[in-house]
Design an enzyme around this catalytic site. Structure first.
Site, PDB file in Angstrom:
ATOM      1  N   ARG A  17       5.485   7.230 -20.110  1.00  0.00           N
ATOM      2  CA  ARG A  17       5.112   8.256 -19.139  1.00  0.00           C
ATOM      3  C   ARG A  17       6.292   9.197 -18.950  1.00  0.00           C
ATOM      4  O   ARG A  17       7.463   8.784 -19.044  1.00  0.00           O
ATOM      5  CB  ARG A  17       4.792   7.635 -17.773  1.00  0.00           C
ATOM      6  CG  ARG A  17       3.388   7.105 -17.631  1.00  0.00           C
ATOM      7  CD  ARG A  17       2.341   8.218 -17.619  1.00  0.00           C
ATOM      8  NE  ARG A  17       0.998   7.701 -17.441  1.00  0.00           N
ATOM      9  CZ  ARG A  17       0.152   7.424 -18.429  1.00  0.00           C
ATOM     10  NH1 ARG A  17       0.509   7.606 -19.687  1.00  0.00           N
ATOM     11  NH2 ARG A  17      -1.066   6.981 -18.168  1.00  0.00           N
ATOM     12  N   HIS A  37       1.019  14.763 -25.059  1.00  0.00           N
ATOM     13  CA  HIS A  37       0.436  13.555 -24.442  1.00  0.00           C
ATOM     14  C   HIS A  37      -0.858  13.140 -25.160  1.00  0.00           C
ATOM     15  O   HIS A  37      -1.906  12.978 -24.532  1.00  0.00           O
ATOM     16  CB  HIS A  37       0.181  13.766 -22.937  1.00  0.00           C
ATOM     17  CG  HIS A  37      -0.067  12.475 -22.202  1.00  0.00           C
ATOM     18  ND1 HIS A  37       0.305  12.275 -20.895  1.00  0.00           N
ATOM     19  CD2 HIS A  37      -0.639  11.305 -22.607  1.00  0.00           C
ATOM     20  CE1 HIS A  37      -0.046  11.050 -20.520  1.00  0.00           C
ATOM     21  NE2 HIS A  37      -0.625  10.443 -21.558  1.00  0.00           N
TER      22      HIS A  37
HETATM   23  P1  NDP Z   1       1.009  -3.343 -20.293  1.00  0.00           P
HETATM   24  O1  NDP Z   1       0.772  -3.454 -18.836  1.00  0.00           O
HETATM   25  O2  NDP Z   1       0.212  -4.200 -21.222  1.00  0.00           O
HETATM   26  O3  NDP Z   1       2.547  -3.575 -20.626  1.00  0.00           O
HETATM   27  C1  NDP Z   1       3.576  -3.088 -19.850  1.00  0.00           C
HETATM   28  C2  NDP Z   1       4.875  -3.730 -20.315  1.00  0.00           C
HETATM   29  O4  NDP Z   1       5.947  -3.159 -19.580  1.00  0.00           O
HETATM   30  C3  NDP Z   1       4.919  -5.234 -20.057  1.00  0.00           C
HETATM   31  O5  NDP Z   1       5.568  -5.897 -21.112  1.00  0.00           O
HETATM   32  C4  NDP Z   1       5.747  -5.340 -18.784  1.00  0.00           C
HETATM   33  O6  NDP Z   1       6.452  -6.577 -18.644  1.00  0.00           O
HETATM   34  C5  NDP Z   1       6.726  -4.208 -19.002  1.00  0.00           C
HETATM   35  N1  NDP Z   1       7.315  -3.760 -17.742  1.00  0.00           N
HETATM   36  C6  NDP Z   1       6.701  -3.233 -16.657  1.00  0.00           C
HETATM   37  N2  NDP Z   1       7.577  -2.975 -15.678  1.00  0.00           N
HETATM   38  C7  NDP Z   1       8.776  -3.357 -16.145  1.00  0.00           C
HETATM   39  C8  NDP Z   1      10.084  -3.369 -15.602  1.00  0.00           C
HETATM   40  N3  NDP Z   1      10.321  -2.925 -14.369  1.00  0.00           N
HETATM   41  N4  NDP Z   1      11.082  -3.860 -16.364  1.00  0.00           N
HETATM   42  C9  NDP Z   1      10.841  -4.330 -17.603  1.00  0.00           C
HETATM   43  N5  NDP Z   1       9.622  -4.346 -18.185  1.00  0.00           N
HETATM   44  C10 NDP Z   1       8.611  -3.862 -17.463  1.00  0.00           C
HETATM   45  O7  NDP Z   1       0.776  -1.792 -20.650  1.00  0.00           O
HETATM   46  P2  NDP Z   1       0.379  -1.155 -22.050  1.00  0.00           P
HETATM   47  O8  NDP Z   1       1.262  -1.724 -23.089  1.00  0.00           O
HETATM   48  O9  NDP Z   1      -1.085  -1.228 -22.256  1.00  0.00           O
HETATM   49  O10 NDP Z   1       0.728   0.380 -21.789  1.00  0.00           O
HETATM   50  C11 NDP Z   1       2.050   0.778 -21.442  1.00  0.00           C
HETATM   51  C12 NDP Z   1       2.043   2.230 -20.967  1.00  0.00           C
HETATM   52  O11 NDP Z   1       1.803   3.123 -22.048  1.00  0.00           O
HETATM   53  C13 NDP Z   1       0.923   2.602 -19.980  1.00  0.00           C
HETATM   54  O12 NDP Z   1       1.228   2.165 -18.667  1.00  0.00           O
HETATM   55  C14 NDP Z   1       0.895   4.107 -20.085  1.00  0.00           C
HETATM   56  O13 NDP Z   1       1.791   4.677 -19.150  1.00  0.00           O
HETATM   57  C15 NDP Z   1       1.389   4.373 -21.507  1.00  0.00           C
HETATM   58  N6  NDP Z   1       0.333   4.951 -22.367  1.00  0.00           N
HETATM   59  C16 NDP Z   1       0.567   6.193 -22.926  1.00  0.00           C
HETATM   60  C17 NDP Z   1      -0.371   6.752 -23.752  1.00  0.00           C
HETATM   61  C18 NDP Z   1      -0.113   8.054 -24.425  1.00  0.00           C
HETATM   62  O14 NDP Z   1      -1.024   8.599 -25.070  1.00  0.00           O
HETATM   63  N7  NDP Z   1       1.097   8.589 -24.349  1.00  0.00           N
HETATM   64  C19 NDP Z   1      -1.643   6.071 -24.061  1.00  0.00           C
HETATM   65  C20 NDP Z   1      -1.769   4.785 -23.424  1.00  0.00           C
HETATM   66  C21 NDP Z   1      -0.804   4.262 -22.606  1.00  0.00           C
HETATM   67  P3  NDP Z   1       5.647  -7.969 -18.486  1.00  0.00           P
HETATM   68  O15 NDP Z   1       5.014  -8.215 -19.835  1.00  0.00           O
HETATM   69  O16 NDP Z   1       6.679  -8.957 -18.174  1.00  0.00           O
HETATM   70  O17 NDP Z   1       4.630  -7.741 -17.406  1.00  0.00           O
HETATM   71  C1  OXD Z   2      -3.303   6.392 -21.055  1.00  0.00           C
HETATM   72  C2  OXD Z   2      -2.896   7.707 -21.556  1.00  0.00           C
HETATM   73  O1  OXD Z   2      -2.735   5.900 -20.068  1.00  0.00           O
HETATM   74  O2  OXD Z   2      -3.618   8.268 -22.413  1.00  0.00           O
HETATM   75  O3  OXD Z   2      -4.225   5.798 -21.661  1.00  0.00           O
HETATM   76  O4  OXD Z   2      -1.846   8.209 -21.169  1.00  0.00           O
END
Ligand code: NDP
Ligand code: OXD
Length: 314
Positions: A229, A277
């Protein structure tokens, strides 16, 4: 029983069409026209206007139309209902394509060879590191981070990752907590960021973090690849690090402000790749089918999948 499409910045029409196809016995409402608030049981949301989801007395769940849910939590009048996010192999595969493409673009110096081609310049040097020479650090080992890490590994990169809770993944050195982040950063040549935006992660990609990345290294300096993000990023610090050489290059899909303002230095910076994005776009067809499956399961008394933890914010 109705489903409310609550989006801003997106045309609701394709979502309506797809939801009508997948849920023929439900009526589908949008914010653009009057609807009976008591009839709404399900809301699908993408950056919905603040307050749009309150006073829906029979609302059962809010579906985020993306994997991220920060846009839902941005509403100060958000009702206290479960929030389910998108977990979809189609979206995951697209994200890994984007990550792998950018890892290779920086490894194989695409920008340099494009420049040379435009100038009809035929020169090469010996600095052609291979994937196995590069240490990648993946911040966020969730659904997206784990898939990207595995695919980068398959290409031969050395891969480590960082998450909130400790993990064990085949072939990936896993770190957690503040101390783990420090240890990961100091060995990292390419930092891939797939973290959610929460109070704990906002602004994490700042001057202090960038300064901890391994300097020098086979690519001549560290690379930042962020599709998590824009709120994770302090763009002024990233530009300063690129200008000073503390960062060698960056690929950014997300920005502090979207659309990226025309006057942002990132647009024309020679070491930066910008994408709008769309690293992993949400296809209305695939996502409406997932939402419809969840609604049908709820109507059979089954629990919702992929409900996020409000306290953690993801
Ligand atoms: P998940 O919830 O599956 O994974 C998030 C990961 O981040 C987990 O491993 C979590 O740790 C870790 N995490 C969260 N907070 C912290 C922290 N404070 N310190 C360390 N690690 C942390 O999310 P997704 O993988 O599905 O997606 C990740 C992000 O990708 C979404 O939230 C979104 O913002 C972004 N995204 C962007 C897109 C784009 O087109 N640019 C499309 C889709 C998503 P733990 O495993 O221990 O909980
Ligand atoms: C999502 C994105 O969160 O597209 O799926 O950013």
């Amino acid at each position: 029983m109705s489903v409310l499409i609550a989006v801003s910045g997106w045309d609701p029409t394709p979502w309506r069409r797809q939801l009508e196809t997948h849920l023929p016995s439900h009526s589908i409402a949008t914010l653009e026209e009057p609807f009976d608030r008591a009839s709404i049981r399900y809301a699908v949301a993408w950056r919905h206007p603040a307050g749009a989801l309150k006073s829906l007395p029979n609302l059962r769940v809010i579906f985020s139309l993306g994997a991220g849910v920060d846009h839902v939590f941005a509403d100060p009048a958000l009702p206290d209902k479960p929030i389910a996010r998108i977990v979809d192999p189609d979206l995951t595969e697209r994200m890994s394509e984007w990550v792998v493409m950018h890892a290779l673009v920086h490894l194989r110096q695409l920008r340099r060879y494009e420049r040379q081609q435009r100038g009809r310049v035929w020169t090469d040097d010996d600095n052609q590191p291979k994937a196995g020479d590069i240490q990648i650090g993946v911040l966020g080992l969730g659904v997206l981070g784990r898939d990207a890490a595995a695919k980068l590994k398959t290409l031969g990169f050395k891969v480590a990752g960082w998450s909130a809770s400790p993990k064990s993944l085949p072939g990936v050195d896993c770190y957690s907590a503040a101390d783990g982040l420090k240890r990961l950063l100091k060995q990292t040549d390419m930092l891939v960021v797939l973290l959610p935006l929460t109070e704990a992660t906002r602004g994490i990609l700042n001057a202090s973090l960038l300064a901890q990345l391994r300097q020098g290294g086979p690519l001549g300096g560290p690379i930042l690849i962020n599709a998590g993000r824009g709120g994770l990023q302090v763009e002024a610090d990233i530009v300063a690090a690129l200008d000073s050489g503390a960062l060698k290059g960056a690929s950014l899909d997300v920005f502090e402000r979207e659309p990226l303002p025309e006057d942002s230095r990132l647009w024309a910076h020679p070491a930066v790749y910008v994408s709008p994005h769309n690293a992993a776009v949400s296809s209305p067809q695939a996502i409406a089918a997932l939402v419809a499956r969840q609604i049908e399961a709820d109507e059979r008394g089954r629990p919702f999948d992929h409900v996020v933890d409000r306290r953690r914010g993801y």
